[in-house]
Design an enzyme around this catalytic site. Sequence first.
Site: not given
Ligand code: NAP
Ligand code: F7E
Length: 346
Positions: A15, A84-85, A127, A129, A151, A181, A186
């Site tokens: 993002d 975030a982690q 999120t 979640e 998380y 998303h 990703r």
């Molecule tokens: P992402 O690709 O996992 O990116 C996470 C970012 O956080 C990376 O830049 C990472 O840096 C940084 N980070 C991790 N630990 C840190 C620390 N201790 N101090 C400073 N920075 C740190 O996540 P994303 O998909 O872009 O998502 C962006 C945000 O939206 C996250 O907060 C995620 O939880 C939230 N979110 C995501 C989704 C989704 O579906 N993508 C949905 C809902 C909410 P490094 O590159 O060094 O690891």
């Molecule tokens: O899993 C299932 C798994 O890891 C999606 C993060 O961006 O979205 C993300 O969280 C589904 C789950 O995303 C595998 O059990 C099956 O039901 O792609 P995911 P997530 O857990 O939904 C939310 C909105 C966030 O906020 C989070 O930061 O897929 N699944 N088999 C698997 N998942 C993974 N990773 N790997 C598998 O092999």
Amino acid sequence: MANKTALITGITGQDGAYLSKLLLDKGYRVVGSMRRTSGIGTWRLQDLQVLDEIEFTSMELTEDSNVRGVLEKIKPDEIYNLAAQSFVGDSFTQPIYTTQVTGIGALRLLEGVRTVVPTAKFYQASTSEMFGKVQQVPQSEKTAFYPRSPYGVAKLFAHWTVVNYREAYGLHCCSGILFNHESPLRGVEFLPRKVTLGMAKYALRGEGPLRVGNLEAKRDWGHARDYVDAMWRMLQTTPVMDFVVATGRTHTVRDFVEMAASACGISLDWQGTGHNEMAIDRATGNVVVSVDPAFYRPSEVDLLVGDPSLAKEVLDWSPTVRLEDLVSEMVEADMHRVSSNHVSGF
Ligand code: NAP
Ligand code: F7E
């Protein structure tokens, strides 16, 4: 008037890259905070050709003085807290670290905003979640939360902290409750990118099988480019409030696997059940996908589907990319990476 300054934490993530591009295109000065790592984490920013336009600052979200010092130095107009982690699976094995970064990290930033830059606008990456074991279908801003992972719990702490700082101190802070998303940018640990990369490797190199976990989980998947636009809209809107951002459609992991295979020209037949289930390439008889319980989670989120009506009504925001097109875009990007031996994200 001088350009606005946006500070993006987590700029190296999926993002962070799309949001940087959006804000730069709007004329913002973009400052990205990165934590120190041993690798080069800027491949996404390079991919979107924005790397040279961003100013970087070093910030580790677990360090109070570091967070405060960055706010004093940058004095941002808008802060997007994306760091975030973010991997749900790892939050079960690293719950304390996840809480420190994903939960208390947001509090550290908000304390910094309150004391150093109280007029700055603050966006928190909440999120779906947090809905976890869902109490309502579809999920909206009014749905009760029931997180199912460390998380989700950490994000819920951050979410309520934002509400509290808004009400207690009048800060301009809000949360986007974003559903899953995805994009070609990703991380490869998340299911969609794992699947599109795995399918590309099978289609082009015959590699496999791809091992996955729960095939029945349902997610509401949208495109990251659309979702960062919603983040920006939220910070431009008053009164300040929180929004669900989603497509309103839901599909199983199994559906996603089938769509990715189909985008590679592969038809799958499913055989077996539970731990023994696998997907076979109808044309060759090869095993393309197999189930591995190692990828199951201790507690799963079974069904997510969001109701984005408030975002449509107040922000004039709607998703523009259908899942079928998102999957095709991701598969095409991974086919290109695999065929040119240039797989990013490892
Ligand atoms: P992402 O690709 O996992 O990116 C996470 C970012 O956080 C990376 O830049 C990472 O840096 C940084 N980070 C991790 N630990 C840190 C620390 N201790 N101090 C400073 N920075 C740190 O996540 P994303 O998909 O872009 O998502 C962006 C945000 O939206 C996250 O907060 C995620 O939880 C939230 N979110 C995501 C989704 C989704 O579906 N993508 C949905 C809902 C909410 P490094 O590159 O060094 O690891
Ligand atoms: O899993 C299932 C798994 O890891 C999606 C993060 O961006 O979205 C993300 O969280 C589904 C789950 O995303 C595998 O059990 C099956 O039901 O792609 P995911 P997530 O857990 O939904 C939310 C909105 C966030 O906020 C989070 O930061 O897929 N699944 N088999 C698997 N998942 C993974 N990773 N790997 C598998 O092999």
